[in-house]
Design a protein around this motif. Structure first.
Motif, PDB file in Angstrom:
ATOM      1  N   GLN A  36     -23.964 -57.495 -43.645  1.00 30.55           N
ATOM      2  CA  GLN A  36     -23.531 -56.510 -44.690  1.00 30.55           C
ATOM      3  C   GLN A  36     -23.813 -55.454 -44.497  1.00 30.55           C
ATOM      4  O   GLN A  36     -23.559 -54.229 -45.377  1.00 30.55           O
ATOM      5  N   ASN A  37     -23.867 -54.721 -43.007  1.00 32.26           N
ATOM      6  CA  ASN A  37     -23.722 -52.771 -43.493  1.00 32.26           C
ATOM      7  C   ASN A  37     -22.206 -52.281 -43.821  1.00 32.26           C
ATOM      8  O   ASN A  37     -22.049 -51.018 -43.130  1.00 32.26           O
ATOM      9  N   SER A  38     -20.896 -53.246 -44.089  1.00 33.64           N
ATOM     10  CA  SER A  38     -19.496 -52.862 -44.383  1.00 33.64           C
ATOM     11  C   SER A  38     -19.019 -53.425 -45.230  1.00 33.64           C
ATOM     12  O   SER A  38     -19.840 -54.568 -45.075  1.00 33.64           O
ATOM     13  N   ILE A  39     -17.442 -53.164 -45.313  1.00 32.60           N
ATOM     14  CA  ILE A  39     -17.637 -54.318 -46.777  1.00 32.60           C
ATOM     15  C   ILE A  39     -15.859 -53.952 -46.196  1.00 32.60           C
ATOM     16  O   ILE A  39     -15.003 -52.866 -46.397  1.00 32.60           O
ATOM     17  N   PRO A  93     -27.883 -48.308 -41.892  1.00 35.55           N
ATOM     18  CA  PRO A  93     -27.643 -49.583 -42.496  1.00 35.55           C
ATOM     19  C   PRO A  93     -28.097 -49.854 -43.676  1.00 35.55           C
ATOM     20  O   PRO A  93     -29.248 -50.599 -43.444  1.00 35.55           O
ATOM     21  N   GLY A  94     -27.869 -49.559 -44.556  1.00 32.45           N
ATOM     22  CA  GLY A  94     -27.857 -50.570 -46.113  1.00 32.45           C
ATOM     23  C   GLY A  94     -26.969 -52.190 -46.184  1.00 32.45           C
ATOM     24  O   GLY A  94     -26.549 -52.208 -45.146  1.00 32.45           O
ATOM     25  N   THR A  95     -26.899 -52.345 -47.908  1.00 32.81           N
ATOM     26  CA  THR A  95     -26.044 -53.614 -47.738  1.00 32.81           C
ATOM     27  C   THR A  95     -25.638 -53.681 -49.023  1.00 32.81           C
ATOM     28  O   THR A  95     -25.591 -53.074 -49.768  1.00 32.81           O
ATOM     29  N   PHE A  96     -23.734 -54.069 -48.712  1.00 32.51           N
ATOM     30  CA  PHE A  96     -22.997 -53.735 -49.623  1.00 32.51           C
ATOM     31  C   PHE A  96     -22.856 -55.431 -49.688  1.00 32.51           C
ATOM     32  O   PHE A  96     -23.275 -56.735 -49.626  1.00 32.51           O
ATOM     33  N   LYS A 118     -18.857 -56.995 -44.140  1.00 31.61           N
ATOM     34  CA  LYS A 118     -18.507 -57.658 -42.655  1.00 31.61           C
ATOM     35  C   LYS A 118     -19.877 -56.932 -41.469  1.00 31.61           C
ATOM     36  O   LYS A 118     -20.526 -55.958 -42.236  1.00 31.61           O
ATOM     37  N   ASN A 119     -20.137 -57.668 -40.874  1.00 30.71           N
ATOM     38  CA  ASN A 119     -21.323 -57.548 -39.927  1.00 30.71           C
ATOM     39  C   ASN A 119     -21.210 -56.428 -39.277  1.00 30.71           C
ATOM     40  O   ASN A 119     -20.449 -56.411 -38.412  1.00 30.71           O
ATOM     41  N   CYS A 120     -21.104 -55.075 -39.046  1.00 28.14           N
ATOM     42  CA  CYS A 120     -20.456 -54.428 -37.533  1.00 28.14           C
ATOM     43  C   CYS A 120     -21.760 -53.932 -37.235  1.00 28.14           C
ATOM     44  O   CYS A 120     -22.738 -53.353 -37.479  1.00 28.14           O
ATOM     45  N   ALA A 121     -21.641 -53.494 -35.580  1.00 29.29           N
ATOM     46  CA  ALA A 121     -22.420 -52.960 -34.497  1.00 29.29           C
ATOM     47  C   ALA A 121     -23.754 -54.751 -34.588  1.00 29.29           C
ATOM     48  O   ALA A 121     -24.743 -54.114 -34.573  1.00 29.29           O
ATOM     49  N   GLY A 122     -23.840 -55.667 -35.157  1.00 28.61           N
ATOM     50  CA  GLY A 122     -24.758 -56.302 -35.380  1.00 28.61           C
ATOM     51  C   GLY A 122     -25.665 -56.488 -36.389  1.00 28.61           C
ATOM     52  O   GLY A 122     -26.658 -57.114 -36.507  1.00 28.61           O
ATOM     53  N   VAL A 123     -24.709 -55.831 -37.734  1.00 26.84           N
ATOM     54  CA  VAL A 123     -26.491 -55.143 -38.368  1.00 26.84           C
ATOM     55  C   VAL A 123     -25.524 -55.883 -39.630  1.00 26.84           C
ATOM     56  O   VAL A 123     -24.296 -55.503 -40.160  1.00 26.84           O
ATOM     57  N   THR A 165     -21.162 -52.172 -54.517  1.00 30.36           N
ATOM     58  CA  THR A 165     -22.424 -52.041 -54.965  1.00 30.36           C
ATOM     59  C   THR A 165     -22.791 -52.396 -53.082  1.00 30.36           C
ATOM     60  O   THR A 165     -22.357 -52.283 -52.408  1.00 30.36           O
ATOM     61  N   TRP A 166     -23.382 -50.839 -53.019  1.00 31.59           N
ATOM     62  CA  TRP A 166     -24.521 -50.803 -51.797  1.00 31.59           C
ATOM     63  C   TRP A 166     -25.568 -50.221 -51.940  1.00 31.59           C
ATOM     64  O   TRP A 166     -26.427 -49.029 -52.917  1.00 31.59           O
TER      65      TRP A 166
END
Length: 200
Positions: A119-122, A96-99, A112-117, A136-137
């Motif tokens: 900015q954990n995807s791009i 659950p980091g931040t892109f 993109k928000n995956c599994a309700g988290v 960046t992440w």
């Protein structure tokens, strides 16, 4: 007859592009598998995921670049996530980091928000052909340092041709300095400065 063919093509083309024209769908979040009615290629992906460092501290930032590896190669869509490499559920453990965009003005990518988290995807924003994407992440500030991280990607060349086996080098995470260590270091600097001024 020609008019009928053109009409059919005009109706079908938007549907073909729709699968990845506005970014990866939610169904791709867990298994990095786009809903394209086709299977992942078994060949080596003609793309690379390059990281600017293989060691960061908790809360640290990594710059990631998705590149086509040969002249003339392009991609139309992608989904990139940070995954845990030593978790017992590594295949589904999205870190659950931040892109974020590397360049704020880059309108070809979006978080993109995956599994309700958050900015954990791009992913991409359109089906325009691309040769690279840079972002960046930021690692969680409380990430378990016993676990490793690697970036994984699904990359779409054309609707039926895509790969989801692309991985970056593994990144190790170390503990961030505690506030007490910052305080001790600050005091040491002050003491050294005072001592030096007395000796002058």
């Amino acid at each position: 007859m020609t008019e009928h063919i053109l009409l059919v093509v005009a109706c079908v083309l938007p549907a073909v592009v729709w699968g990845f024209s506005r970014g990866a769908g939610d169904q791709a979040c867990i298994n990095l598998t786009p809903n394209h009615d086709s299977t992942s290629q078994n060949s080596t992906p003609p793309y690379t995921l390059i990281v600017d460092t293989t060691s960061i501290r908790q809360g640290g930032v990594v710059t990631v670049t998705l590149n086509a590896t040969a002249a003339g190669d392009t991609f139309r869509g992608f989904l990139v996530q940070a995954r845990c490499t030593k978790c017992t559920t590594a295949d589904t453990a999205i870190v659950p980091g931040t892109f974020a965009k590397y360049n704020a003005s880059d309108d070809t990518i979006q978080t993109k928000n995956c599994a309700g988290v958050d900015q954990n995807s791009i992913t991409h924003t359109s089906a325009v052909e691309k040769t690279s994407a840079m972002f960046t992440w930021t690692a969680p500030s409380d990430y378990d340092v016993s676990q490793g991280i690697e970036f994984r990607a699904a990359v779409v060349q054309t609707r039926p041709v895509w790969w989801n086996t692309l991985m970056s080098e593994e990144i190790s995470v170390t503990a961030a300095p505690s506030s007490s260590s910052h305080t001790v270091l600050g005091m040491a600097v002050v003491i050294v400065s005072i001592t030096a001024s007395l000796l002058l």
